[in-house]
Design a protein around this motif. Structure first.
Motif, PDB file in Angstrom:
ATOM      1  N   GLY A 157      27.107   6.772  60.774  1.00 40.36           N
ATOM      2  CA  GLY A 157      28.502   6.429  60.501  1.00 40.36           C
ATOM      3  C   GLY A 157      28.984   5.247  61.329  1.00 40.36           C
ATOM      4  N   LEU A 158      28.092   4.610  62.084  1.00 43.02           N
ATOM      5  CA  LEU A 158      28.508   3.471  62.919  1.00 43.02           C
ATOM      6  C   LEU A 158      28.890   2.288  62.031  1.00 43.02           C
ATOM      7  CD1 LEU A 158      25.795   3.770  65.691  1.00 43.02           C
ATOM      8  CD2 LEU A 158      28.270   3.725  66.123  1.00 43.02           C
ATOM      9  N   LEU A 159      30.036   1.687  62.306  1.00 39.92           N
ATOM     10  CA  LEU A 159      30.553   0.540  61.553  1.00 39.92           C
ATOM     11  C   LEU A 159      30.541   0.791  60.049  1.00 39.92           C
ATOM     12  CD1 LEU A 159      28.963  -2.473  63.503  1.00 39.92           C
ATOM     13  CD2 LEU A 159      31.258  -1.525  63.760  1.00 39.92           C
ATOM     14  N   MET A 160      30.977   1.971  59.654  1.00 36.13           N
ATOM     15  CA  MET A 160      31.037   2.307  58.226  1.00 36.13           C
ATOM     16  C   MET A 160      32.485   2.622  57.838  1.00 36.13           C
ATOM     17  SD  MET A 160      27.944   2.087  57.039  1.00 36.13           S
ATOM     18  CE  MET A 160      28.069   2.877  55.445  1.00 36.13           C
ATOM     19  N   ASN A 161      32.832   2.222  56.627  1.00 36.51           N
ATOM     20  CA  ASN A 161      34.093   2.652  56.021  1.00 36.51           C
ATOM     21  C   ASN A 161      33.719   3.500  54.834  1.00 36.51           C
ATOM     22  OD1 ASN A 161      36.245   1.587  57.419  1.00 36.51           O
ATOM     23  ND2 ASN A 161      35.857  -0.467  56.591  1.00 36.51           N
ATOM     24  N   GLY A 162      33.614   4.772  55.022  1.00 39.22           N
ATOM     25  CA  GLY A 162      33.093   5.613  53.944  1.00 39.22           C
ATOM     26  C   GLY A 162      31.665   5.210  53.645  1.00 39.22           C
ATOM     27  N   LYS A 163      31.417   4.829  52.372  1.00 40.69           N
ATOM     28  CA  LYS A 163      30.048   4.450  52.002  1.00 40.69           C
ATOM     29  C   LYS A 163      29.761   2.971  52.254  1.00 40.69           C
ATOM     30  CE  LYS A 163      29.103   7.853  48.469  1.00 40.69           C
ATOM     31  NZ  LYS A 163      29.185   8.231  47.093  1.00 40.69           N
ATOM     32  N   ARG A 173      20.127   0.063  57.333  1.00 45.08           N
ATOM     33  CA  ARG A 173      21.288   0.510  56.532  1.00 45.08           C
ATOM     34  C   ARG A 173      21.318   2.034  56.442  1.00 45.08           C
ATOM     35  NH1 ARG A 173      21.409  -4.129  51.737  1.00 45.08           N
ATOM     36  NH2 ARG A 173      21.474  -5.841  53.236  1.00 45.08           N
ATOM     37  N   ASP A 174      20.141   2.641  56.299  1.00 44.03           N
ATOM     38  CA  ASP A 174      20.093   4.113  56.285  1.00 44.03           C
ATOM     39  C   ASP A 174      20.595   4.684  57.612  1.00 44.03           C
ATOM     40  OD1 ASP A 174      19.139   4.150  53.770  1.00 44.03           O
ATOM     41  OD2 ASP A 174      17.076   4.701  54.283  1.00 44.03           O
ATOM     42  N   MET A 175      20.235   4.011  58.703  1.00 42.47           N
ATOM     43  CA  MET A 175      20.670   4.501  60.023  1.00 42.47           C
ATOM     44  C   MET A 175      22.186   4.322  60.198  1.00 42.47           C
ATOM     45  SD  MET A 175      17.975   5.727  61.244  1.00 42.47           S
ATOM     46  CE  MET A 175      18.361   6.047  62.913  1.00 42.47           C
ATOM     47  N   ARG A 176      22.725   3.266  59.636  1.00 48.37           N
ATOM     48  CA  ARG A 176      24.192   3.087  59.674  1.00 48.37           C
ATOM     49  C   ARG A 176      24.861   4.224  58.915  1.00 48.37           C
ATOM     50  NH1 ARG A 176      25.869  -2.514  59.876  1.00 48.37           N
ATOM     51  NH2 ARG A 176      27.895  -1.902  59.042  1.00 48.37           N
TER      52      ARG A 176
END
Ligand code: FAD
Ligand code: DLZ
Ligand code: SF4
Length: 515
Positions: free
Chosen positions: A166-172, A159-162
Motif C-alpha cells: 500500500g506504499l504510495l498507493m491511492n486505492g488501486k 508494482r506488486d510490492m507497492r
C-alpha cells in the motif's frame, strides 16, 4: 542449572528484536547464543570497518537482549576456548546448556544455510529453521512470481510490492498516476559546501575494544578503524534514518545518479549497513519516508525512488539470489579471466574515476550505487576482469556486503555474467557517461574527449573493444541493436584504432604498468 527449552542462535546480520527466532522466546526457558568466529571473519578478507561494525553491533545487541532478561551466551573472537566456527560454537553451547532444541532464523547466505541444515543430524537435536520475516517477499512467493515468466522484469515485481504494502498507493492506482519517477532522477550535481553532513557516532568503550581487536587481529585487511563512526545500536541507527529523511531525502532523487570527487555521499541514505544487519526495519523505514512525502517534506520523485530501491530492488535481488543459488557465483558468460589489478586495493591508478571510487571505498567501506555499478563495475566488465574475483572483492570491501545482496548485484546487474538472466542489457558505458554524471574527468590525466591513443580516456576504446569482443553473446540483444549497427557502419580504420588502443591499454594492465 536451569533446564533449557530452546537454544536460540542469532547471527551477526540478525540483530533485530522482532527476528522470527525470537518470536515466543521466554527468558525463563530459553538461552540465546551469539558468537564472533574466525571462519566468518576470514571467508573473504573483510574491510576492517565492516568487521568492526558487525562485532560492535553484535555486542551492543547482546546487551539489549540481556536487558530484556535473557541469558545470552556470547563468545568473543579472542576468547581462548572459541572453536572458530558457527557449528563449533553451537556444539559447545549444546554441550553446556543441554537444550531441548535449537531455533534459528534462516541464514541470509546459501553457504551458512547449507551448514544450518546439517545441524539437526550432526547434533542429534531438533533444529527449527524459521523464515526471515524481515523481508517483505518470502522465497516461496518470489519463486511463484518468477515461475512461468519469460523475463523477470523488476518493475513488475515492484508494482506488486507497492500493491501489497500500500506504499504510495491511492486505492488501486499509484500516487500521482505514475509508478516510477526514475527519468527525473538522472541529473548531475555540483559540489555544495552547504550540503548537510551525514551524522557520525563517536565510539563508546565497548566499540573501542572492538576497534582494538580488529586492528590487532586483522592488520593486513583493507582500511583503518581510526575514524570509525557507524551507528552500532538501534537507537543510533534510527537517528541516522531520521537525519536522512530530514536533511537528504528532499534532494535524494535529483542527485541519485550523480558523482562528485569531493562529496562521496551526496544525498544518499547510508543506511544499507543498518538495514542489512537488522538495526533498521525496511518496511518501517519506507513508511517513515512515505510520511515525509505526505507531510510535504519531500518530493515524490525522490520518495518513490527510495521506496523502489527498498521494496523493489532489494527484495528482487534477494529473490534472484535464492532462485539461482548455488552455482550463481561461477557465472561467466563472457569467459573473462583477467585478475584484479593491484589498484583495487590501493586506488593507485591514473583513471581519476576509478581511483576516486576505490579510494573512498578504502576510507569509508562505502560507495553509492552508481559508483559501484558505472565506475568500478563498468571498468571491470570492459577490461574483462574475472567476475568471481570481482564478486569476492565487493563482498569484502563494502560494509553492507552480504552475499545475498552483493552477488546478484555484481554477477547479474553489473557484470552481465549470467548472460542476461537479471538485466536486459549490460551496463556498459564509455567515458562520456562518467563525464556527464560526475566531475571525475576534470582532474584526470586522460582526456575524455579523445577516442583513441595514449592520452585518450581508456574507457572509450575499451567500450568498443567490449562490444566487438562479445558480439557473439550480445549482437542479438535488441536493446543493443543501435550500438551494433553503429559499430558495423564504423570506418574500418577507426574500428582498428579502437582495437589497437584497447589492446595496448590491456597489455599495460597485464604487465603491471601504471595505468
Ligand atoms: P541509497 O542509494 O540511499 O538507497 C537506499 C537503499 O536502497 C539502500 O540502503 C539499500 O538498502 C537499497 N538498495 C538500493 N539499491 C539496491 C540494490 N541494487 N540492491 C539491494 N538494495 C538496494 N547493496 C548492499 O546492501 N550490499 C551490497 O553488498 C551491495 N553490493 C552492490 C554491488 C554492486 C556492483 C552494485 C551495483 C550495487 C550493490 N548494492 C549493494 C546496492 C547499492 O549500491 C547499495 O545498497 C547502496 O549503495 C547502499 O547505500 P545507501 O544506503 O546510501 O543507498
Ligand atoms: C560478516 C560477519 C563476520 C565478519 N563475522 C561474524 C561473526 O563472527 N559472527 C556472526 O554471527 N556473524 C558474522 N558475520 C555475519 C555473517 O557472516 C552472516 O550473518 C552470515 O553470513 C549470514 O548467512
Ligand atoms: Fe574516468 Fe575517462 Fe573521465 Fe578519466 S577521462 S575520469 S578515465 S571517464
Amino acid at each position: 542449572m536451569k533446564p533449557v527449552r530452546n537454544l536460540i542462535f542469532i547471527l551477526g546480520d540478525q540483530l533485530s528484536l522482532s527476528l522470527s527466532s525470537l518470536e515466543n522466546a521466554d527468558p525463563e526457558l530459553d538461552v540465546i547464543l551469539m558468537c564472533e568466529v574466525i571462519e566468518e571473519a576470514t571467508y573473504v578478507h573483510h574491510h576492517k570497518l565492516k568487521m568492526a561494525l558487525i562485532f560492535s553491533a553484535m555486542r551492543h545487541f547482546a546487551l539489549e537482549v540481556r536487558g530484556k532478561g535473557f541469558d545470552v551466551r556470547y563468545t568473543q573472537l579472542n576468547a581462548p576456548d572459541n572453536s572458530g566456527s558457527f557449528s563449533g560454537e553451537l556444539a559447545r553451547s549444546v554441550a553446556a546448556n543441554l537444550p531441548q532444541r535449537i531455533v534459528v532464523t534462516e541464514a541470509s547466505e546459501w553457504r551458512v544455510l547449507h551448514a544450518m541444515k546439517a545441524w539437526q543430524s550432526s547434533l542429534d537435536l531438533p533444529v527449527e529453521i524459521r523464515s526471515d520475516t524481515r523481508f517483505l517477499c518470502s522465497k516461496a512467493e518470489f519463486q511463484a512470481w518468477a515461475q512461468h515468466r519469460r523475463s523477470l522484469t523488476m518493475e513488475y515485481f515492484y508494482r506488486d510490492m507497492r500493491r501489497r504494502t500500500g506504499l504510495l498507493m491511492n486505492g488501486k492506482d499509484p500516487e500521482s498516476g505514475r509508478w516510477n519517477f526514475d527519468a527525473d532522477n538522472r541529473k548531475p550535481a555540483k559540489p555544495d559546501l552547504f550540503r548537510p553532513k551525514h551524522p557520525g557516532f563517536a565510539p563508546d568503550a565497548l566499540t573501542r575494544d572492538v576497534l582494538d581487536l580488529v586492528e590487532s587481529a586483522f592488520p593486513g585487511n583493507m582500511g583503518s578503524t581510526a575514524h570509525f563512526s557507524f551507528a552500532v545500536t538501534r537507537a543510533d541507527a534510527e537517528k541516522a534514518a531520521d537525519a536522512f529523511i530530514r536533511d537528504f531525502l528532499p534532494n535524494f532523487g535529483e542527485t541519485q545518479d550523480a558523482m562528485l570527487t569531493e562529496e562521496p555521499f551526496l544525498n544518499h541514505a547510508l543506511l544499507s549497513f543498518y538495514i542489512n544487519i537488522g538495526l533498521l526495519d525496511p518496511l518501517a523505514l519506507c513508511r517513515a519516508v512515505e510520511r515525509a512525502y505526505l507531510d510535504g517534506q519531500a518530493p515524490l520523485n525522490g520518495v518513490e525512488g527510495f521506496i523502489r530501491q527498498i521494496i523493489g530492488w532489494r527484495e528482487y535481488i534477494r529473490g534472484i539470489y535464492w532462485l539461482k543459488m548455488p552455482g550463481y557465483e561461477n557465472s561467466n558468460v563472457f569467459d573473462a579471466h583477467r585478475p584484479l589489478p593491484e589498484f583495487f586495493w590501493t586506488g593507485d591508478t591514473d583513471m581519476s574515476c576509478v581511483s576516486s571510487v576505490i579510494t573512498q571505498t578504502i576510507t569509508h567501506a562505502y560507495a553509492h550505487h552508481i559508483q559501484r555499478l558505472m565506475v568500478v563495475g563498468n571498468f571491470a566488465m570492459l577490461a574483462g576482469l574475472d567476475p568471481h574475483a570481482l564478486h569476492k572483492w565487493y563482498l569484502a570491501v563494502y560494509a553492507d556486503a552480504f552475499e545475498w545482496v552483493e552477488l546478484p548485484n555484481v554477477i547479474g546487474m553489473s557484470q552481465f555474467a549470467d548472460g542476461g538472466f537479471m538485466a536486459s542489457k549490460p551496463y556498459a558505458a564509455s567515458g562520456a557517461y562518467i563525464s556527464r554524471m560526475s566531475n571525475y574527468c576534470d582532474g584526470c590525466r586522460y582526456d575524455v574527449s579523445k577516442k583513441t591513443g595514449e592520452e585518450a580516456c581508456p574507457l572509450n576504446s575499451l567500450y568498443w573493444n567490449f562490444i566487438d569482443r562479445n558480439a557473439g553473446n550480445l549482437s542479438k540483444n535488441h536493446r543493443l541493436s543501435q550500438v551494433f549497427s553503429s559499430w558495423q557502419r564504423m570506418d574500418p580504420d577507426k574500428k582498428q584504432s579502437y582495437r589497437d588502443s584497447a589492446s595496448a591499454f590491456l597489455q599495460k594492465l597485464d604487465d603491471g604498468e601504471r595505468i
